[in-house]
Write an enzyme that holds these catalytic residues in place. Sequence first.
Site, PDB file in Angstrom:
ATOM      1  N   SER A 169     -21.325  64.370 -12.886  1.00 14.11           N
ATOM      2  CA  SER A 169     -20.252  63.877 -13.749  1.00 14.11           C
ATOM      3  C   SER A 169     -19.928  62.394 -13.504  1.00 14.11           C
ATOM      4  CB  SER A 169     -18.984  64.702 -13.524  1.00 14.11           C
ATOM      5  OG  SER A 169     -17.921  64.174 -14.271  1.00 14.11           O
ATOM      6  N   SER A 172     -17.016  61.345 -14.967  1.00 18.68           N
ATOM      7  CA  SER A 172     -15.616  61.339 -15.393  1.00 18.68           C
ATOM      8  C   SER A 172     -14.690  60.678 -14.381  1.00 18.68           C
ATOM      9  CB  SER A 172     -15.147  62.780 -15.660  1.00 18.68           C
ATOM     10  OG  SER A 172     -15.805  63.312 -16.785  1.00 18.68           O
ATOM     11  N   THR A 222     -15.311  71.007 -18.685  1.00 17.47           N
ATOM     12  CA  THR A 222     -16.714  70.869 -19.076  1.00 17.47           C
ATOM     13  C   THR A 222     -17.440  72.190 -18.925  1.00 17.47           C
ATOM     14  OG1 THR A 222     -18.688  69.469 -18.832  1.00 17.47           O
ATOM     15  CG2 THR A 222     -17.556  70.113 -16.800  1.00 17.47           C
ATOM     16  N   LYS A 261     -15.409  75.480 -21.840  1.00 10.35           N
ATOM     17  CA  LYS A 261     -14.679  74.892 -22.976  1.00 10.35           C
ATOM     18  C   LYS A 261     -14.084  75.936 -23.909  1.00 10.35           C
ATOM     19  CE  LYS A 261     -17.152  70.486 -22.982  1.00 10.35           C
ATOM     20  NZ  LYS A 261     -17.920  69.507 -23.799  1.00 10.35           N
ATOM     21  N   GLY A 268     -27.768  74.629 -30.413  1.00  7.76           N
ATOM     22  CA  GLY A 268     -26.774  75.216 -29.527  1.00  7.76           C
ATOM     23  C   GLY A 268     -25.565  75.738 -30.286  1.00  7.76           C
ATOM     24  N   GLY A 298     -19.339  74.766 -26.831  1.00  6.76           N
ATOM     25  CA  GLY A 298     -18.213  73.917 -27.171  1.00  6.76           C
ATOM     26  C   GLY A 298     -18.626  72.589 -27.771  1.00  6.76           C
ATOM     27  N   ARG A 327     -31.215  80.407 -29.790  1.00  6.21           N
ATOM     28  CA  ARG A 327     -32.322  81.276 -29.379  1.00  6.21           C
ATOM     29  C   ARG A 327     -32.237  82.653 -30.037  1.00  6.21           C
ATOM     30  NH1 ARG A 327     -35.107  78.523 -25.779  1.00  6.21           N
ATOM     31  NH2 ARG A 327     -34.064  77.043 -24.392  1.00  6.21           N
ATOM     32  N   TYR A 336     -25.620  62.836 -21.337  1.00  5.77           N
ATOM     33  CA  TYR A 336     -25.539  61.437 -20.919  1.00  5.77           C
ATOM     34  C   TYR A 336     -26.250  61.154 -19.606  1.00  5.77           C
ATOM     35  CZ  TYR A 336     -21.733  63.330 -18.058  1.00  5.77           C
ATOM     36  OH  TYR A 336     -20.985  64.084 -17.185  1.00  5.77           O
TER      37      TYR A 336
END
Length: 413
Positions: A13, A15, A52, A56, A116, A119, A141, A196
């Site tokens: 992370s 954050s 995270t 979520k 996907g 969230g 999937r 990211y």
Amino acid sequence: MRYGLIGEHLGHSFSKLLHGRMSSEPYVLCELSPGELPDFFRKRDFLGINVTIPYKQAVIPFLDGLDPSARLTGAVNTIVNRGGILTGFNTDYDGFIALSRHAGVRFDGARVVILGRGGAAKAAAAAALSEGAVSVVKAVRTPSAEGEVPLDAPSAWGGCDIIVNATPVGMYPHWDGSVVPPSVFDNVSGALDCIYNPLKTAFVLDAEKAGIPAEGGLYMLVAQAVRAREIFDAVTLPEDMTESLYDSLLRSKRNIVLCGMPSCGKTTIGKALAERCGRRFADTDELVVMQAGMDIPDIFSREGEAGFRARETAAIESIAAEQGLVIATGGGAVLSERNLRLLRHNGLVCLLERSPELLTPTADRPLSRDRASISALYLKRMPLYSAAADVVISNNGSPEDTLEKLASYVDRG
């Protein structure tokens, strides 16, 4: 804690770093197992938290209310505690819109496929529709709901215009995989990835290779963090805050990868740059020697060039996932598509261009032992170096001048 992030695995992370640049309040990374969630929310011992993977949606039953952003997306990534009342927000929605605009990917009239159903996928779907997408489907999937299509059957996606990866596939430490084959980008106009770390996933690299606008999730991360901080503190931050934080974070995390001819100055300039900027320096030739336990001429003698190249790739694999490095590569390293791809995940590739008459033959470089070898190698390789490089910097002048040019690509703090 007063402020922080909850999730299951938080070693990757950014954050804490981001919130530390926006506020003097301590920000804590708090890893929780699913079984610890009820007690955490029963205590309500925080003022504001971010949420995270994989919580979520799991946090919603513990909240007293949802902001419209959370109701719209069906997921929560920001929670505030006001007098014991917990309210959930979704700033991924704002972050995703900011990312798409930064990448130049427009949703007006677009058919969108989101990989996907978690969230991040919900936030991306809501944002795409609000920005004018005519249709959004989720590729998963095991399709089980309306609007879901098989992930392994791109032909069922109906000729999409934009693809969004909202799965964790390709995330560090399993950073070299992609959820879809490169062929899916042949007829689309844009690709966005919510991941990211690494800075460019395999998904993004494949899209870029296909020549379409593509970007990873760093800008989304920063934009949603800025919005979360505004919610925490009930303030409006300066308009340029996201851009400023993004630029600073990108520069601090991005590797500076030096490529070019043997003796063009990669090691000398690289070491000076690393020392000046407080970064770790890595030399792929030195790594090869250390890992092999023998010098490069001995490797060539015993294993041939093919053996050396295999060891070179292994050395690059051992450092490419790291961030904030200065990396000096061997003369032939970036001529391998595999090596270049590894280095591009987190790196800006900088070619140090030096005129052939200034290059120095040395006996420890098997492919450039004499002047004739260097001249022939220069003619062969320079077009390939230029094609591989993101930045070309002349090193025909003083080392100080070259260092100044390179330093402009590094966050000097």
